[in-house]
Structures are given as C-alpha cells and as structure tokens.
Design an enzyme around this catalytic site. Structure first.
Site, PDB file in Angstrom:
ATOM      1  N   ASN A 208     -26.764 -31.239  -5.638  1.00  0.00           N
ATOM      2  CA  ASN A 208     -26.353 -30.712  -4.333  1.00  0.00           C
ATOM      3  C   ASN A 208     -26.168 -29.204  -4.468  1.00  0.00           C
ATOM      4  OD1 ASN A 208     -23.473 -30.062  -4.983  1.00  0.00           O
ATOM      5  ND2 ASN A 208     -23.517 -32.225  -5.551  1.00  0.00           N
ATOM      6  N   ASP A 277     -22.501 -39.007  -5.783  1.00  0.00           N
ATOM      7  CA  ASP A 277     -22.025 -40.387  -5.642  1.00  0.00           C
ATOM      8  C   ASP A 277     -22.979 -41.389  -6.290  1.00  0.00           C
ATOM      9  OD1 ASP A 277     -19.629 -39.958  -4.268  1.00  0.00           O
ATOM     10  OD2 ASP A 277     -20.715 -39.564  -2.406  1.00  0.00           O
ATOM     11  N   LYS A 287     -42.189 -37.638 -17.835  1.00  0.00           N
ATOM     12  CA  LYS A 287     -42.284 -37.102 -16.477  1.00  0.00           C
ATOM     13  C   LYS A 287     -43.048 -38.099 -15.594  1.00  0.00           C
ATOM     14  CE  LYS A 287     -44.064 -33.175 -13.954  1.00  0.00           C
ATOM     15  NZ  LYS A 287     -45.013 -32.084 -13.984  1.00  0.00           N
ATOM     16  N   LYS A 339      -7.528 -42.516  -2.563  1.00  0.00           N
ATOM     17  CA  LYS A 339      -7.541 -41.874  -3.893  1.00  0.00           C
ATOM     18  C   LYS A 339      -6.139 -41.449  -4.344  1.00  0.00           C
ATOM     19  CE  LYS A 339     -12.339 -40.505  -3.167  1.00  0.00           C
ATOM     20  NZ  LYS A 339     -13.457 -39.713  -3.626  1.00  0.00           N
TER      21      LYS A 339
HETATM   22  O1  PMT Z   1     -19.081 -24.805  -5.228  1.00  0.00           O
HETATM   23  P1  PMT Z   1     -19.174 -24.073  -3.891  1.00  0.00           P
HETATM   24  O2  PMT Z   1     -20.569 -23.595  -3.600  1.00  0.00           O
HETATM   25  O3  PMT Z   1     -18.150 -22.969  -3.797  1.00  0.00           O
HETATM   26  O4  PMT Z   1     -18.831 -25.126  -2.748  1.00  0.00           O
HETATM   27  C1  PMT Z   1     -17.553 -25.675  -2.632  1.00  0.00           C
HETATM   28  C2  PMT Z   1     -17.570 -27.156  -2.248  1.00  0.00           C
HETATM   29  C3  PMT Z   1     -18.141 -27.313  -0.842  1.00  0.00           C
HETATM   30  C4  PMT Z   1     -18.407 -27.971  -3.237  1.00  0.00           C
HETATM   31  C5  PMT Z   1     -16.081 -27.624  -2.322  1.00  0.00           C
HETATM   32  O5  PMT Z   1     -15.314 -26.855  -1.431  1.00  0.00           O
HETATM   33  C6  PMT Z   1     -15.927 -29.102  -1.977  1.00  0.00           C
HETATM   34  O6  PMT Z   1     -15.818 -29.491  -0.834  1.00  0.00           O
HETATM   35  N1  PMT Z   1     -15.943 -29.961  -3.020  1.00  0.00           N
HETATM   36  C7  PMT Z   1     -15.862 -31.432  -2.898  1.00  0.00           C
HETATM   37  C8  PMT Z   1     -17.174 -31.960  -2.419  1.00  0.00           C
HETATM   38  C9  PMT Z   1     -17.204 -33.472  -2.438  1.00  0.00           C
HETATM   39  O7  PMT Z   1     -17.711 -34.026  -3.369  1.00  0.00           O
HETATM   40  O8  PMT Z   1     -16.602 -34.075  -1.425  1.00  0.00           O
HETATM   41  P2  PMT Z   1     -16.557 -35.688  -1.269  1.00  0.00           P
HETATM   42  O9  PMT Z   1     -15.993 -35.853   0.075  1.00  0.00           O
HETATM   43  O10 PMT Z   1     -17.897 -36.295  -1.572  1.00  0.00           O
HETATM   44  O11 PMT Z   1     -15.549 -36.144  -2.397  1.00  0.00           O
HETATM   45  C10 PMT Z   1     -14.153 -36.209  -2.199  1.00  0.00           C
HETATM   46  C11 PMT Z   1     -13.411 -35.923  -3.482  1.00  0.00           C
HETATM   47  O12 PMT Z   1     -13.708 -36.927  -4.456  1.00  0.00           O
HETATM   48  C12 PMT Z   1     -13.755 -34.606  -4.121  1.00  0.00           C
HETATM   49  O13 PMT Z   1     -12.545 -34.039  -4.620  1.00  0.00           O
HETATM   50  C13 PMT Z   1     -14.682 -34.984  -5.270  1.00  0.00           C
HETATM   51  O14 PMT Z   1     -14.561 -34.078  -6.387  1.00  0.00           O
HETATM   52  C14 PMT Z   1     -14.197 -36.362  -5.634  1.00  0.00           C
HETATM   53  N2  PMT Z   1     -15.248 -37.261  -6.149  1.00  0.00           N
HETATM   54  C15 PMT Z   1     -16.295 -37.620  -5.360  1.00  0.00           C
HETATM   55  C16 PMT Z   1     -17.247 -38.499  -5.838  1.00  0.00           C
HETATM   56  C17 PMT Z   1     -17.119 -39.013  -7.152  1.00  0.00           C
HETATM   57  N3  PMT Z   1     -18.031 -39.830  -7.649  1.00  0.00           N
HETATM   58  N4  PMT Z   1     -16.088 -38.638  -7.916  1.00  0.00           N
HETATM   59  C18 PMT Z   1     -15.142 -37.772  -7.437  1.00  0.00           C
HETATM   60  O15 PMT Z   1     -14.173 -37.428  -8.145  1.00  0.00           O
END
Ligand code: PMT
Length: 399
Positions: A208, A277, A287, A339
């Site tokens: 991403n 995810d 490849k 969480k």
């Molecule tokens: O890095 P930048 O370019 O500065 O951009 C910043 C950002 C947009 C990446 C950052 O501000 C941000 O939003 N990060 C979290 C993005 C995310 O994964 O959101 P989510 O809604 O999918 O996940 C929710 C939370 O669960 C997050 O804290 C994530 O780290 C965590 N997570 C998600 C999936 C997973 N498999 N394990 C996790 O721990």
C-alpha cells in the site's frame, strides 16, 4: 516547533562552515530568530555577509567591535536566547569551552549564555579520536551540553572516517529536543510505521502507499519528549531517527514477530503501520510467467497484530490508527472495541493532504469512552504531539 525561538548559531573555522549556511536557512525557514557569531577563522571559510543576509541580523565576530548598540545587543541576545548551537564546532572551541576559556566573541558568548547548548563537532578523524578531545567532549556532556556526533564519510583531508559534520536534519532535531518539555520520561514507547510487503513471487508483492511519515513523526516526537522509543517499520525510504532503536521488516508476519518480542517491555504502543490484511497463500519460487487468461492469486488473512496486542494488554496504553474511506466514526468505534484500544486516530485517506504520503494529516482522535477530538489539518509532527498530549492526559488519570 522552532517558531519564535531565539537561537544563537556559533560558527567556527572548519571546512564544514559552509554547511552552517544551510543550517541557518533551515532554522529561519522554521520560524526561528537566529543570531550568528563567528570566530575569526570561520570568516576565512565563509564571509559574514552571507550569514548576515540570511539571518537579517549583524554577525557578531569581534569583541572589540566599536558599536555601542551592537555591544549591548550581544549581551541581551545571550540572556534572551532559547538555545545556543555551535556548528561546526572545531576541536579548538570544544577545548576552550571545556577549559573555561573565553578569549573571543564566540567563546565569551558561550560562557555568558545560560541557554541549553548543542554542539556539532566536525574535524579530522585523528583529532576526533584524540584522548584530549574525548576528555573535553566528556566534560561538555557532564555540563549538560548536547553533542551531535559527527558522521562517518569522506573528510576534507582526503581520508575516509568519522569527523564529517552531522546532517542538518540531525542538528535541527537536537535543537528541537533541547527545547522540548520531557513529559514522557520513564516511558518505553513502541511505534510501528510504514507499509508491509507480501510477496507474490521473487519480483512482485502486495503493498500500500504508506511512506512511514506518520509513524516516524511519532517516533521523533516521543524521543524529543524524553521517552525510550522502539520503531518498527516496513520498507520505506526514510532514515532511522537518531537515538531511536529502529528495526526494518518486510511482511506482516515479520512485523508481528518483532512487535511481540518487544511488547512486554513497553508501556505504550502506537500502531501507525498500514499492515496488509492479506498475503498470497503461496509464494512462487520463480517469477510467474504471463498467461493470456490472466492468473488467480489466492489470498489468506494475515494475523491482526493490534487485535493480538489488545488481548494481552495488561496496563499498557494501546493506540491504533484507522485508515478509512467511508463511515469513519462508526468503523473506528468498532475497532476500539474489537482491538481493546485506549484510543484510535482516524484519518480520512481519501484526501490528498491527509493519510498516505502527505506531510500533513487531518484526524479525529476517538477514545474508548466515545470522546471525539476533531483536529484541523496540521503537519504530521503536530498530530504526533496531540497524540502524546492525550497519552500524558491518560497517564495523569492513572492509566
Ligand atoms: O505512512 P504515511 O504515508 O505517513 O501514512 C500514514 C497512514 C495513513 C498509513 C497512517 O496514518 C494510518 O492510518 N495507519 C493505519 C492504517 C491501517 O492499517 O488502518 P486499518 O484500519 O487497516 O488498521 C487499523 C489498525 O490495526 C492499525 O493501527 C493497524 O496498524 C492495525 N492492524 C491492521 C491490520 C493487521 N493485520 N494488523 C494490525 O495491527
């Protein structure tokens, strides 16, 4: 962070004196009011007029300068300064300060000034390793001076070694740090940043657009505020912040392993990483060849690291981020619950000035009691400051 701060920049006589011009520009760009003082030797490397033009103030060089206004001025500058930085600092000025010698304008101002001092040495490697220099550096550290150690690289004398003036960003970071209240002392904070990469074959992956800017800003700000910081980042192009224990990983599984390894020693965890995810069910060893019918890649769910941390939370503060494109608030509340978070930072990643890649962010901070702070668009470092203000507030209330 430097807006309105009065900073004295001392420049001493080394080839790196030209880099002090860049430092001055950067300080001025960040809103600081800078007064420059140079040793006579420094003026042989760069003319005072350059510093005078960029700082918009006369450059202080001669202790016997015949100008009353200016003489009185320099006394009041040392009294009103918020910080005194010397860059580059030669072995000579370091020796003078350590020995209490004040025999020119710069060394006199240093001794007269009570503001925090930041010293960025630059010299030949043999000088840097001299036992006398080491003793003098120790004396400065013992007196509370902050030393921004030189870097390893090609030196002006033609050899490769340690002695190059630290990068401008690192010197600025130290200046900001001495000006920052240490309200996170004693905390050990783990921050995750950046994307993860999930391999499809040796040359392709799922990822991403996260650049790590948000997570790295959190790590820098936590460090400035006195915390011990561990930063765990996916693949990004950013440099590891000085003084922060940084680990780079590639996949979500690797991130999970290293986060869990450090989790138990930490009091606060902030997960700004954009963890994938899903990952391909199988990684092709070779490849994958083109196929006119296209190919199917079966994906499997990655572990949710944050959810796992929430299930073994104990007394820690746990902060999540949420990257949402719709139903921002409802989805965030659901993530807090699922969480086991203290609060969540929700960014609307559909805006070009917020979320992925931007230097700014527009967020809501939502806590587990449903309190919502709707913050305006601001630089990511300021968002980080607001997040730590919230953590300090939670700590005050016994968390
Ligand atoms: O890095 P930048 O370019 O500065 O951009 C910043 C950002 C947009 C990446 C950052 O501000 C941000 O939003 N990060 C979290 C993005 C995310 O994964 O959101 P989510 O809604 O999918 O996940 C929710 C939370 O669960 C997050 O804290 C994530 O780290 C965590 N997570 C998600 C999936 C997973 N498999 N394990 C996790 O721990």
């Amino acid at each position: 962070m430097l807006s309105g701060k009065r900073i004295i920049l001392g420049v001493t006589g080394g080839i790196a004196a030209y880099k002090a011009v860049e430092l001055l520009r950067e300080l001025v760009n960040r809103g600081a009011e800078v007064y420059v003082t140079m040793t006579e030797n420094a003026t042989r490397f760069v003319g005072p007029i350059t510093f005078q033009t960029l700082s918009q103030h006369p450059v202080l060089t001669d202790i016997f300068q015949n100008d009353d206004d200016w003489r009185i001025g320099h006394i009041s500058i040392t009294e009103r300064a918020d910080a005194f930085v010397i860059a580059p600092a030669t072995a000579n000025i370091i020796g003078k300060i350590a020995s209490g010698i004040a025999d020119d304008m710069l060394s006199t101002m240093v001794m007269a000034c009570k503001a925090p001092k930041v010293i960025a040495p630059a010299m030949n490697e043999n000088m840097w390793e001299s036992p006398f220099l080491k003793r003098n550096i120790r004396a400065l550290k013992d007196a509370g001076y902050r030393i921004v150690e030189p870097e390893v690289g090609e030196l002006a004398c033609g050899i490769y070694g340690k002695g190059r003036l630290a990068a401008t960003d690192d010197i600025i970071e130290e200046i900001i740090s001495v000006l920052t209240k240490k309200d996170l002392l004693g905390e050990k904070i783990l921050v995750t940043a950046g994307p993860t990469r999930e391999a499809i074959d040796p040359v392709r992956f799922i990822s991403n657009p996260s650049t790590g800017k948000m997570g790295f800003a959190l790590a820098r700000v936590a460090k400035r505020r006195g915390a011990d910081v561990i930063l765990i980042s996916g693949p990004v192009t950013l440099k590891a912040p000085r003084g922060v224990e940084t680990y780079f990983v590639t996949s979500a599984i690797e991130m999970r392993d290293i986060v869990l390894k450090h989790y138990y020693t930490c009091s606060v965890v902030i997960k700004a990483a954009a963890v994938s995810d899903f990952r391909p069910d199988e990684v092709s060893r070779e490849k994958i060849k083109k196929d006119k019918d296209g190919i199917r890649i079966r994906l499997r769910l990655n572990p949710d690291i944050l959810e796992e941390l929430g299930s073994i939370k104990e007394g820690r503060i746990l902060v999540g981020f949420a990257a949402e494109t719709e139903n921002l608030l409802e989805n965030a509340m659901e993530k807090i619950r699922k969480k086991n978070l203290d609060f969540i930072v929700v960014n609307d990643v559909s805006s070009p000035t917020a979320g992925f890649g931007a230097d700014t962010n527009k967020v809501y901070i939502i806590d587990s009691k449903g309190k919502i702070d709707d913050l305006p668009l601001m630089p990511k470092e300021e968002v980080a400051s607001k997040i730590f203000d919230k953590i300090v507030e939670l700590k005050k209330h016994g968390k």
